[in-house]
Design an enzyme around this catalytic site. Structure first.
Site, mmCIF file in Angstrom:
data_model
loop_
_atom_site.group_PDB
_atom_site.id
_atom_site.type_symbol
_atom_site.label_atom_id
_atom_site.label_comp_id
_atom_site.label_asym_id
_atom_site.label_seq_id
_atom_site.Cartn_x
_atom_site.Cartn_y
_atom_site.Cartn_z
ATOM 1 N N CYS A 111 -0.752 -10.433 -3.449
ATOM 2 C CA CYS A 111 -0.076 -10.295 -2.144
ATOM 3 C C CYS A 111 -0.301 -11.504 -1.239
ATOM 4 O O CYS A 111 0.351 -11.637 -0.210
ATOM 5 C CB CYS A 111 -0.545 -9.018 -1.446
ATOM 6 S SG CYS A 111 -0.334 -7.578 -2.484
ATOM 7 N N HIS A 247 1.228 -9.298 5.862
ATOM 8 C CA HIS A 247 1.628 -8.632 4.621
ATOM 9 C C HIS A 247 1.910 -7.158 4.925
ATOM 10 O O HIS A 247 1.144 -6.508 5.645
ATOM 11 C CB HIS A 247 0.508 -8.775 3.585
ATOM 12 C CG HIS A 247 0.704 -7.932 2.377
ATOM 13 N ND1 HIS A 247 1.890 -7.921 1.672
ATOM 14 C CD2 HIS A 247 -0.111 -7.040 1.753
ATOM 15 C CE1 HIS A 247 1.785 -7.077 0.668
ATOM 16 N NE2 HIS A 247 0.587 -6.524 0.699
ATOM 17 N N ASN A 277 5.823 -2.144 0.152
ATOM 18 C CA ASN A 277 4.951 -3.293 -0.087
ATOM 19 C C ASN A 277 5.537 -4.110 -1.247
ATOM 20 O O ASN A 277 5.682 -3.587 -2.348
ATOM 21 C CB ASN A 277 3.553 -2.740 -0.436
ATOM 22 C CG ASN A 277 2.544 -3.812 -0.785
ATOM 23 O OD1 ASN A 277 2.902 -4.959 -1.033
ATOM 24 N ND2 ASN A 277 1.284 -3.426 -0.818
HETATM 25 O O1 UT7 Z 1 -1.036 -5.015 -1.056
HETATM 26 C C1 UT7 Z 1 -2.264 -4.436 -0.749
HETATM 27 C C2 UT7 Z 1 -2.290 -3.186 -1.487
HETATM 28 N N1 UT7 Z 1 -2.614 -1.934 -1.020
HETATM 29 C C3 UT7 Z 1 -2.960 -1.462 0.180
HETATM 30 O O2 UT7 Z 1 -3.059 -2.115 1.171
HETATM 31 C C4 UT7 Z 1 -3.284 -0.005 0.208
HETATM 32 C C5 UT7 Z 1 -4.357 0.353 1.183
HETATM 33 N N2 UT7 Z 1 -4.616 1.773 1.150
HETATM 34 C C6 UT7 Z 1 -3.787 2.697 1.693
HETATM 35 O O3 UT7 Z 1 -2.798 2.333 2.296
HETATM 36 C C7 UT7 Z 1 -4.157 4.148 1.562
HETATM 37 O O4 UT7 Z 1 -5.440 4.276 0.986
HETATM 38 C C8 UT7 Z 1 -3.111 4.962 0.740
HETATM 39 C C9 UT7 Z 1 -1.819 5.062 1.522
HETATM 40 C C10 UT7 Z 1 -2.870 4.261 -0.600
HETATM 41 C C11 UT7 Z 1 -3.627 6.367 0.465
HETATM 42 O O5 UT7 Z 1 -3.934 7.040 1.663
HETATM 43 P P1 UT7 Z 1 -5.285 7.887 1.787
HETATM 44 O O6 UT7 Z 1 -5.281 8.489 3.116
HETATM 45 O O7 UT7 Z 1 -6.403 6.958 1.424
HETATM 46 O O8 UT7 Z 1 -5.043 9.026 0.712
HETATM 47 P P2 UT7 Z 1 -5.920 9.416 -0.564
HETATM 48 O O9 UT7 Z 1 -5.736 8.403 -1.641
HETATM 49 O O10 UT7 Z 1 -7.317 9.719 -0.108
HETATM 50 O O11 UT7 Z 1 -5.219 10.769 -1.000
HETATM 51 C C12 UT7 Z 1 -5.255 11.933 -0.175
HETATM 52 C C13 UT7 Z 1 -4.550 13.051 -0.888
HETATM 53 C C14 UT7 Z 1 -5.056 13.310 -2.315
HETATM 54 O O12 UT7 Z 1 -5.041 14.685 -2.516
HETATM 55 P P3 UT7 Z 1 -6.424 15.518 -2.464
HETATM 56 O O13 UT7 Z 1 -7.271 14.925 -3.538
HETATM 57 O O14 UT7 Z 1 -6.969 15.310 -1.090
HETATM 58 O O15 UT7 Z 1 -5.952 16.919 -2.738
HETATM 59 C C15 UT7 Z 1 -3.993 12.678 -3.177
HETATM 60 O O16 UT7 Z 1 -3.895 13.294 -4.446
HETATM 61 O O17 UT7 Z 1 -3.156 12.780 -1.017
HETATM 62 C C16 UT7 Z 1 -2.752 12.956 -2.386
HETATM 63 N N3 UT7 Z 1 -1.662 12.005 -2.674
HETATM 64 C C17 UT7 Z 1 -0.380 12.288 -2.439
HETATM 65 N N4 UT7 Z 1 0.263 13.381 -1.967
HETATM 66 C C18 UT7 Z 1 1.584 13.333 -1.846
HETATM 67 C C19 UT7 Z 1 -1.767 10.758 -3.157
HETATM 68 N N5 UT7 Z 1 -0.546 10.210 -3.243
HETATM 69 C C20 UT7 Z 1 0.325 11.123 -2.807
HETATM 70 C C21 UT7 Z 1 1.734 11.134 -2.658
HETATM 71 N N6 UT7 Z 1 2.305 12.262 -2.171
HETATM 72 N N7 UT7 Z 1 2.504 10.087 -2.969
#
Ligand code: UT7
Length: 320
Positions: A111, A247, A277
């Site tokens: 990125c 980004h 992204n």
């Molecule tokens: O280019 C640079 C690359 N990346 C980034 O900058 C990403 C940086 N990180 C983020 O933006 C966030 O960490 C995410 C948006 C990727 C994730 O958000 P989060 O608040 O950290 O969510 P999480 O991974 O802790 O997931 C929370 C819940 C989980 O369920 P449980 O275990 O709490 O029941 C996931 O299984 O959300 C669930 N989940 C979803 N639910 C619906 C994960 N993906 C999805 C989805 N739809 N697409």
């Protein structure tokens, strides 16, 4: 001598895929995606390729800059999703636009790819080796996503962005870049495995996996520090900056950076709502969008900042 951005261009694939479209094919919802990331839709390729989008973005940037193909000395494409292992996307672009004199190569800084390309071009231009460069960030990330992994595939999109840069009296005022290879595993996608007469590995497709929370923590600490550093190096204060073009990974990262810098979010234009992204392409696409909206005036000071896999990061202050 400084490296000045004199033209921008971008290209997105034709097909729009909304969060509701994704909710039809996997367990997700517009509510989850938009509240956690700000993303509402992204473009995904059907017939477009990394090279075909790069060529369109390059031609638009050249037209904006009023630069002809024969004037281009250097082409650098930041990409992790080239169509071929060889030749490079940059060589494909060179052939398609007819920039016969140019030296062309790709770089992989994920990125931060466009930011690293800008810095490499700056180094060449400063020494007088080259005068005019075409730099791009271009990705078809959809081909390295696991479409059964809702925690990653909903975040990313496809597209290309380009800029023409030229040696001038003003332009790039300060630059900061860094890498932290020890944290490589938090955002990774394996290439082909060893496969030869000594080691046999079945060819299986590899996809991107990410520890989202680790990447989030890295971004909200490293990016504000990197921005403060470049602004200070440019002899400016945060208040002197007209726009911060970051980004486009997540609106919450952008809001957190704005808060940590004590700057109004109004100074942080975004494209993630309609692009998602797009890794190396995010910064140049956003820059092109604000340029074409007429928001950038000569003399304005703009911070550009990329961050992501590697881990890598790169920030710059440019005078428009
Ligand atoms: O280019 C640079 C690359 N990346 C980034 O900058 C990403 C940086 N990180 C983020 O933006 C966030 O960490 C995410 C948006 C990727 C994730 O958000 P989060 O608040 O950290 O969510 P999480 O991974 O802790 O997931 C929370 C819940 C989980 O369920 P449980 O275990 O709490 O029941 C996931 O299984 O959300 C669930 N989940 C979803 N639910 C619906 C994960 N993906 C999805 C989805 N739809 N697409």
């Amino acid at each position: 001598m400084r490296t000045r951005i004199i033209g921008t261009g971008s290209c997105l694939p034709e097909t729009v895929v909304t969060n509701d479209d994704l909710a039809k094919i996997m367990e997700t919802s517009d509510e989850w995606i938009s509240s956690r990331t700000g993303i509402r839709e992204r473009r995904l390729v059907k017939d477009e390729t990394t090279a075909s989008m790069s060529v369109v973005a390059a031609k638009r940037a050249m037209e904006d800059a009023g630069v002809k193909a024969e004037e281009i000395d250097l082409i650098i494409v930041g990409t992790i999703t080239s169509d071929y292992v060889i030749p490079s996307t940059a060589c494909e672009v060179q052939a398609a636009i007819g920039a016969d004199r140019a030296v062309a190569f790709d770089i992989n800084a994920a990125c931060s790819g466009f930011m690293f390309a800008l810095h490499i071009a700056d180094a060449y231009l400063k020494t007088g080796t080259y005068r005019t460069a075409l730099i791009l960030g271009a990705e078809t990330l959809s081909k390295i996503m696991d479409w059964n992994d809702r925690s990653t595939c909903v975040l990313f999109g496809d597209g290309a962005g380009a800029a023409v840069v030229r040696a001038d009296e003003t332009g790039l005022l300060a630059y900061d870049q860094g890498s932290d290879g020890a944290k490589g595993e938090v955002l990774a996608c394996q290439n082909r495995k060893n496969n030869n007469p000594l080691v046999k590995n079945a060819t299986e497709l590899q996809y991107t996996h990410m520890d989202g929370q680790e990447v989030y923590k890295f971004a909200v600490t490293t990016v504000p520090a990197s921005i403060k550093k470049v602004v200070e190096e440019a002899g400016l204060t945060i208040e002197d900056i007209d726009y911060f073009a970051l980004h486009q990974a997540n609106i919450r990262i952008i809001q957190s950076v704005a808060k940590r810098l004590k700057v109004s979010e109004d100074k942080f234009p975004t494209s993630l709502e309609h692009c998602g992204n797009i890794s190396a392409a995010s910064v140049p696409i956003l820059l092109d969008e604000i340029n074409r909206k007429g928001l950038l005036k000569p003399g304005m000071k703009i911070v550009l900042s990329g961050f992501g896999a590697g881990l890598t990061w790169g920030s710059a202050v440019v005078e428009w």
